[in-house]
Every structure is written in C-alpha cells, then in structure tokens.
Design a protein around this motif. Structure first.
Motif, PDB file in Angstrom:
ATOM      1  N   LEU A   1      -3.444  -0.934   7.988  1.00 42.22           N
ATOM      2  CA  LEU A   1      -3.726  -0.183   9.048  1.00 42.22           C
ATOM      3  C   LEU A   1      -2.387  -0.010   9.759  1.00 42.22           C
ATOM      4  CD1 LEU A   1      -6.874  -1.902  10.335  1.00 42.22           C
ATOM      5  CD2 LEU A   1      -6.648  -0.074   8.681  1.00 42.22           C
ATOM      6  N   HIS A   2      -1.265   0.185   9.090  1.00 41.18           N
ATOM      7  CA  HIS A   2       0.215   0.213   9.751  1.00 41.18           C
ATOM      8  C   HIS A   2       0.178   1.580  10.422  1.00 41.18           C
ATOM      9  CE1 HIS A   2       4.307  -0.523  10.532  1.00 41.18           C
ATOM     10  NE2 HIS A   2       4.386   0.413   9.711  1.00 41.18           N
ATOM     11  N   SER A   3      -0.775   2.524   9.793  1.00 37.83           N
ATOM     12  CA  SER A   3      -0.483   3.901  10.561  1.00 37.83           C
ATOM     13  C   SER A   3      -0.888   3.680  12.155  1.00 37.83           C
ATOM     14  CB  SER A   3      -1.615   4.874   9.928  1.00 37.83           C
ATOM     15  OG  SER A   3      -2.830   4.304   9.941  1.00 37.83           O
ATOM     16  N   LEU A   4      -1.532   2.657  12.466  1.00 39.82           N
ATOM     17  CA  LEU A   4      -1.821   2.362  13.941  1.00 39.82           C
ATOM     18  C   LEU A   4      -0.720   2.237  14.729  1.00 39.82           C
ATOM     19  CD1 LEU A   4      -5.541   0.600  13.748  1.00 39.82           C
ATOM     20  CD2 LEU A   4      -4.928   3.034  14.555  1.00 39.82           C
ATOM     21  N   ALA A   5       0.427   1.343  13.998  1.00 36.37           N
ATOM     22  CA  ALA A   5       1.516   0.773  14.670  1.00 36.37           C
ATOM     23  C   ALA A   5       2.112   1.536  15.784  1.00 36.37           C
ATOM     24  CB  ALA A   5       2.506   0.204  13.801  1.00 36.37           C
ATOM     25  N   PRO A   6       2.515   3.043  15.401  1.00 33.89           N
ATOM     26  CA  PRO A   6       3.030   3.847  16.245  1.00 33.89           C
ATOM     27  C   PRO A   6       2.548   4.128  17.642  1.00 33.89           C
ATOM     28  CG  PRO A   6       3.202   4.699  14.050  1.00 33.89           C
ATOM     29  CD  PRO A   6       2.279   3.800  13.899  1.00 33.89           C
ATOM     30  N   LEU A   7       1.040   4.173  17.490  1.00 39.11           N
ATOM     31  CA  LEU A   7       0.408   4.553  18.768  1.00 39.11           C
ATOM     32  C   LEU A   7       0.247   3.411  19.549  1.00 39.11           C
ATOM     33  CD1 LEU A   7      -1.654   5.983  20.589  1.00 39.11           C
ATOM     34  CD2 LEU A   7      -3.548   5.146  18.850  1.00 39.11           C
ATOM     35  N   LEU A   8       0.204   2.109  18.993  1.00 39.67           N
ATOM     36  CA  LEU A   8      -0.244   0.847  19.892  1.00 39.67           C
ATOM     37  C   LEU A   8       1.228   0.480  20.288  1.00 39.67           C
ATOM     38  CD1 LEU A   8      -2.740  -0.880  17.503  1.00 39.67           C
ATOM     39  CD2 LEU A   8      -3.147   0.183  19.702  1.00 39.67           C
ATOM     40  N   GLY A   9       2.085   0.772  19.700  1.00 35.76           N
ATOM     41  CA  GLY A   9       3.600   0.333  20.145  1.00 35.76           C
ATOM     42  C   GLY A   9       4.056   1.343  21.257  1.00 35.76           C
ATOM     43  N   LEU A  10       3.558   2.624  20.917  1.00 35.27           N
ATOM     44  CA  LEU A  10       3.781   3.734  22.238  1.00 35.27           C
ATOM     45  C   LEU A  10       3.165   3.118  23.429  1.00 35.27           C
ATOM     46  CD1 LEU A  10       4.605   6.500  23.514  1.00 35.27           C
ATOM     47  CD2 LEU A  10       2.359   7.178  22.523  1.00 35.27           C
ATOM     48  N   LEU A  11       1.859   2.733  23.505  1.00 32.93           N
ATOM     49  CA  LEU A  11       1.164   2.297  24.538  1.00 32.93           C
ATOM     50  C   LEU A  11       1.708   1.085  25.365  1.00 32.93           C
ATOM     51  CD1 LEU A  11      -2.558   2.942  23.415  1.00 32.93           C
ATOM     52  CD2 LEU A  11      -0.992   4.594  24.845  1.00 32.93           C
ATOM     53  N   GLN A  12       2.348   0.221  24.377  1.00 34.10           N
ATOM     54  CA  GLN A  12       2.648  -1.030  24.881  1.00 34.10           C
ATOM     55  C   GLN A  12       4.192  -0.828  25.680  1.00 34.10           C
ATOM     56  OE1 GLN A  12       2.507  -5.103  22.927  1.00 34.10           O
ATOM     57  NE2 GLN A  12       4.794  -4.611  22.423  1.00 34.10           N
ATOM     58  N   ASN A  13       4.821   0.124  25.072  1.00 34.13           N
ATOM     59  CA  ASN A  13       6.285   0.441  25.793  1.00 34.13           C
ATOM     60  C   ASN A  13       5.937   1.171  27.101  1.00 34.13           C
ATOM     61  OD1 ASN A  13       7.442  -0.453  23.514  1.00 34.13           O
ATOM     62  ND2 ASN A  13       7.856   1.982  22.597  1.00 34.13           N
ATOM     63  N   GLN A  14       4.715   1.953  27.351  1.00 36.50           N
ATOM     64  CA  GLN A  14       4.326   2.450  28.548  1.00 36.50           C
ATOM     65  C   GLN A  14       3.814   1.318  29.613  1.00 36.50           C
ATOM     66  OE1 GLN A  14       1.217   5.228  27.570  1.00 36.50           O
ATOM     67  NE2 GLN A  14       2.755   6.723  26.756  1.00 36.50           N
ATOM     68  N   GLY A  15       4.108  -0.033  29.271  1.00 37.31           N
ATOM     69  CA  GLY A  15       3.506  -0.903  30.213  1.00 37.31           C
ATOM     70  C   GLY A  15       2.086  -1.481  30.063  1.00 37.31           C
ATOM     71  N   ARG A  16       1.243  -0.721  29.207  1.00 40.78           N
ATOM     72  CA  ARG A  16      -0.017  -1.128  29.037  1.00 40.78           C
ATOM     73  C   ARG A  16       0.007  -2.500  27.929  1.00 40.78           C
ATOM     74  NH1 ARG A  16      -2.483   4.788  27.879  1.00 40.78           N
ATOM     75  NH2 ARG A  16      -4.542   3.688  27.596  1.00 40.78           N
ATOM     76  N   ARG A  17      -1.360  -3.218  28.305  1.00 43.13           N
ATOM     77  CA  ARG A  17      -1.462  -4.338  27.368  1.00 43.13           C
ATOM     78  C   ARG A  17      -2.599  -4.123  26.343  1.00 43.13           C
ATOM     79  NH1 ARG A  17       0.277  -9.043  29.533  1.00 43.13           N
ATOM     80  NH2 ARG A  17       0.255  -9.590  27.115  1.00 43.13           N
TER      81      ARG A  17
END
Length: 638
Positions: free
Chosen positions: A489-505
């Motif tokens: 499910l590596h295709s989810l990594a960019p989205l979740l990484g983006l959200l974490q970069n925004q300060g979201r947990r």
C-alpha cells in the motif's frame, strides 16, 4: 568475542522448536546426496535430449559424466532494471565454466515482476504469490537431474525469497547466489519524496513528478533505496550464500563481471564433483536464519522480510516466528541509516563501509554467528571483507576499520539506536509489525479516531473531498493474503506523509503490506488475523479511538470490552478484482496461510515418509501432519 547470551538463547530455542522438522528435512536431502550425481542415472535418451543444443566441447564433457555441470536459474527480463544486467550473465558463466573444464546450462527462468511498476495497480495483487510461483518454477527448472551445483540470478522483492525456497527444495545441490548490483546514484531519495508529496497536494505537475521519478530510477541496476531488493542482498551475505561484498558493486564496473566469474568458480569447487562439497540445505541452518534477521534489524531493512524469511526458514525445516524477530530487534543495535530510515542511498552505504563493516561490528559484539559454514572459504568472517579487482581477478581486503561516514554507518558501541528497526505490536486488534527505525521518535505513538476503508483509493478520495479529520488512524482492511493477495500500500505514503508534514497526527493500520521503502508514518502492518479470517480489524468502526504505541509495542482499539466482544465482522465493501490475471490466483488466495506464518500458498519444507505434509505452527507441537492439525487451525482462523 563470545556469542551474546540472548542470541544464543533465541537460536537454541529455534533449534529445539525445529528439531523434528529440521531432522526430516536433512534426512531428505542427505538421501539425495547418497544417490550421487543425478546425471549418471539418466538414460541415453534423457541425456541426449539434455545436451542436444550444446556445442561439441560441452557435449563431450556431459557425455563423460566426470565434470560438474552448473544449472543456472535466471530471473532475467529487460523491463526490470535490477535484472536487465542478467541478460549476458549466462554466457559469462558458461565461458568461465568451460575455462575450468566444466559446463553450465540455463536450467530455467522464473518470473520477475516489479512492485515499483505495479504499485497501486491490480497487478500488485499477484506480487506476493509470485514468490511461491518462483519457488515452483525453480523446482521445475532443476527437475531434469542434470546439475551438480546451481547458480541463482535474482535480486528483487519476491524473487530472492522464491529462489531461496526453490533452492532449499533441492538442498542436496550446492548453490551460489549472484546479484547484478545497484544503479548509480540519481537524485536524492528525499528530493524524490518531496516531489511526490507536492504532487499529492496538487502543487506539482505530472510532468514534474515523472521527471523526478525518472531521475531517481535512471539506469540498469537495483533501485538505490534500501527496500526489499537491497535488503535481500544483505541477508544473502549474512547467511553466507553470496560472495562476500558482492551486493553493491555497480553493473557497469569490471569488478562486477569478475565477481560473477569468481562465483562460477566457487560453485564448481563446492559441487559434488569439486573438492569442497557444500550442500545448500546444510548451510541454511538456524544460525544462518538468525544471522539474516540480525542483519535485517541492524540495517533497518524491509518489513517484507518478516513474512519472507519465515517462509524461507520453513523451506529448510526451521520454524521462525515474529516473536523471535521482535526479541532479536530489541537486542540488536541499529548500525545503518539508509533511505527510508536515513538520507543515504545504498551506494553511499557501501562507500561508508557497507555490509562488511556492519557484519564485523556485529560479530565482534557477539551479535552474529561467526561459526557457520558458508559458500566462502573462511566462513562467516570472510564476509567482513571487501572485494577488489587485481590483475582482472577478485581479491579481498578487510572491511573498513572505521566508518567512512557516521551519518550512514556506525560501530556497535555508538549505534544510531540501541534497538533494531522492527517491533511487534500486540493488542485487541491482533498482532502486527511496525518499522520504528524509519519513524522519528515523536511520531511513534498516536491516539486518534479511526477512518475505516476497504480500499486504499477511498482514502485519497476522502482527502480530496476534505472529509478526513485533523488527526486520524487510517484503518485499511481486507488487504491480507486471503483477501486479495496482500498488495503493498505504498501508494498511500505520499498522502499520509503530506498530512504529517502539515502538523497533523496520522497513522496507518492494515492487514496489508507496505513497500520495503515505507517509512516516516507510524504504520502497523501485516495485522494478523486478517479481516478475511474474521480478524478483529474487521470489527473496527468509523470513529473508534485507536491507540498505537510503537515503543511500548501495543495496538488496541479503546472500546468497552463487552461491546467489542459483541460486535460482528464488517463485510468487505471493496469490489473484487477480476482483471490482470487475478482470477488465476483464486486458489492461492483460498489456501494461503497467515502473514505471521509466511503467507505461504504452496507446500514447502520437509514431508513425512508417507508423503503427508508437516504442519508448521509455533502454537502447537511440531510433527503433526496436516490432518491432525486441521481442527485447531480452523478454530484459530475462525
């Protein structure tokens, strides 16, 4: 230094647990060894078919039955960059064998799919099962009884584990694994990840994304991050079945061809007709398996190997468990930071000291067995050396005495972390694994509401619609082996990484897999039992509070125990895939075992003399045949 007492205790526990099945495996290969070289028993018609296409010199040698014949199993295709260099290896091996008075033949080819191409596509649902098809294809190639030793050409994700399983089925034959090496460095992996995240945010064009990807994956050779493919190479060296220091020599270097010629010579030496017979099945014992796991932990390698090496061990009659891996991870220090758990690529890792440096540090600290037999003269200590090219031939020098870059590799007395890269998680959702080494300490625990989906694409749609909570745990279920072949499910990594970069947990909980390149986001993967086996992950409801604590090793849903027990299993809402050949793998999905037992869809390992299968389950006494163990398995699966 003497072996660390816990390494000794874990190894001994594995040995005792595996005593009956290992004895059965060794009895089988030893019986084959006693029969002598198989080619001598072929009829004239058999033999004539087998060398009909050979030239006069090879024909004469094969007629005489006095020189060794190498069987080459190749995973060559020219779509897969890591395997494209193998195109010319068979001729190189044949030439080297002829110079030494022997012969070599391509025994067969095996499929080699690229997870980088199939990520997020229907073809990913065939990926895990390709490992078992590769093992079976290997057996078909070697079934002609023409060979005295074997050479395996494979590098990437499922390919090396499949080749290992197939090689162990023919464990009476010596075996040498030969890699192709990594491509030279492209753009930094961190920069590539940043472009991916900007694309997920709508801030980069598709043209920018393709340019970044092309600059990263740009030439023949293995991808340069430390994913499953490059972890394979380190683990092969840690078990002593690939020439020392062979893993990370680039394809275009003269040393690469010299190593392939040296591997050919060594395969001939250790054949039954050579002067140093070393059957493969005897080399892969519990010490070799522990060495592989130790190397995985010390280098922060791929999570995929928590599945694959259980299957590989099983093929040798050895029962390895997630608990063994977890305990080893807690005593083995992290000595390497290579992307995704660092910024360096594998070329920089090799230049800083590479596997030779890491292995020496581990052996000197008593954390790796140095007393096992390997394909190399000198045993495991030979793998604390680096190859050099001297007058056109391979020579060896000691590995670097000190790290060439302490941002990349460190000595055992000054590790990046005191514990290795993986942790077993337990709780009321089941058992799963997390790759802690790739996650910064501040992100290793989370308590947040669940967003429950049955297909990864749904999460992206929820994000596009602005429907995701500020903080959340994405629960992606029905992604296990029985559901759909356990795609990455590596295709989810960019989205979740983006959200974490925004300060979201954010975090991920899934019964599926992540790529060997996974990192950054706390992810509880390989959740077992999976949803399709009635696992608790299928009881999670939207908004349930999930607590994931990687340091404490816990994964749980904070729901009243009585309510939790009364909940039913939610149905899978994702439509079943029917294209891309997935229909051909329906039987594999039906019979595949759980992730914590290797997600195996074939019979591998020893058989009883009556032809029945051994049952491998650490929760039950070993030696039960399949019929005797069926009832407890069915109860557990339900």
């Amino acid at each position: 230094m003497s072996l660390h007492p816990k390494i000794h205790a874990i190894t001994e526990r594995i040995r005792q647990r595996s005593e009956k099945s290992r004895a059965a495996y060794l009895a089988g290969i030893d019986a084959a060894v006693r029969q002598g070289p198989f080619r001598s028993r072929l009829s004239c018609g058999n033999l004539a078919h087998a060398f009909a296409a050979c030239g006069p010199t090879d024909k004469d040698r094969l007629r005489g039955d006095v020189t060794p014949n190498l069987g080459i199993i190749t995973a060559y295709n020219d779509m897969l960059s890591a395997h494209q260099p193998f195109e010319h290896y068979p001729e190189l091996i044949r030439s080297a064998a002829r110079e030494l008075g022997a012969t070599a033949q391509v025994a067969g080819g095996v499929p080699a799919m690229c997870d980088g191409v199939t990520q997020g596509r229907g073809g990913m649902e065939l990926s895990l099962f390709s490992r078992d098809i590769i093992a079976q294809s290997t057996a078909i190639g070697l079934s002609h009884d023409m060979f005295d030793a074997t050479i395996y050409l494979g590098v990437c994700d499922k390919i090396v584990p499949g080749l290992l399983i197939g090689a162990l089925a023919f464990g009476h034959l010596p075996a040498v694994f030969v890699p192709a090496g990594p491509m030279t460095p492209g753009i930094p992996n961190k920069k590539k990840a940043e472009v991916r995240e900007r694309y997920a945010a709508g801030e980069a064009t598709r043209e920018e994304l393709l340019e970044a990807e092309s600059a990263s994956y740009h030439a023949p050779g293995t991808c340069t991050f430390y994913g499953t493919a490059n972890s394979n190479q380190v683990l092969l060296e840690a078990m002593g079945v690939q020439l020392p220091g062979a893993s990370f020599v680039n394809p275009e270097l003269p040393l690469r061809d010299a190593l392939t010629r040296a591997a050919t010579a060594r395969a001939l030496d250790i054949s039954a007709l050579g002067n140093d017979f070393r059957p493969f099945g005897h080399l892969i014992d519990e010490r070799a398996i522990v060495n592989a796991v130790v190397a995985l932990m010390a280098t922060g390698g791929s999570t995929n190997h928590t599945i694959h090496w259980i299957a590989v061990a099983r093929a040798a009659g050895i029962v390895l468990t997630w608990d063994d891996m977890d305990e080893l991870s807690q005593i083995v220090p992290l000595l390497a930071r290579v992307y995704p758990n660092g910024d360096a690529d594998v070329n920089r890792f090799a230049a800083a000291g590479g596997p030779g440096f890491v292995f020496r540090e581990l052996m000197d600290a008593g954390l790796m067995h140095d007393d096992l037999a390997t394909i190399a003269e000198g045993g495991m200590r030979a793998f604390a050396q680096e190859p050099r090219l001297t007058d056109g031939k391979v020579s060896y020098v000691p590995a670097a005495a000190i790290s060439g870059d302490e941002d990349v590799v460190r000595p055992a007395n000054n590790p990046f972390e005191s514990q290795g890269g993986l942790r077993l998680l337990r709780g009321n959702i089941g058992r799963s694994l997390i790759k802690l080494s790739a996650v910064k300490p501040q992100y290793r625990s989370i308590e947040a509401p669940a967003v429950v989906v049955d297909a990864p694409q749904v999460l992206n749609k929820l994000h596009a619609a602005g429907a995701l909570p500020q903080d959340f745990v994405a629960v992606v279920r029905y992604q296990g082996p029985r559901s759909n072949g356990m795609p990455e499910l590596h295709s989810l990594a960019p989205l979740l990484g983006l959200l974490q970069n925004q300060g979201r947990r954010v975090a991920l909980v899934t019964d599926g897999r992540l790529s060997g390149a996974s990192g950054k986001i706390p992810a509880a993967i390989h959740v077992t039992p999976e949803a399709s086996r009635g696992g608790p992950i299928a009881r999670i409801r939207e908004g349930d509070i999930i607590r994931l604590d990687g340091e404490a090793g816990t994964l749980e849903v904070l729901v009243d125990a009585a309510e939790w027990a009364a909940r039913g299993i939610a149905a899978n809402t994702a439509p079943a895939g029917t294209d891309m050949g997935r229909n051909l793998f329906a039987m594999n999905r039906r019979i595949v075992g759980p992730a914590d037992q290797g997600a195996v869809s074939i019979s591998c390992g020893p058989m009883h003399p009556d032809g029945s299968l051994w049952e491998y389950d650490a929760e039950y006494d070993l030696g039960h045949d399949a019929a005797a163990a069926a009832a407890p398995h069915e109860a557990k699966d339900a």
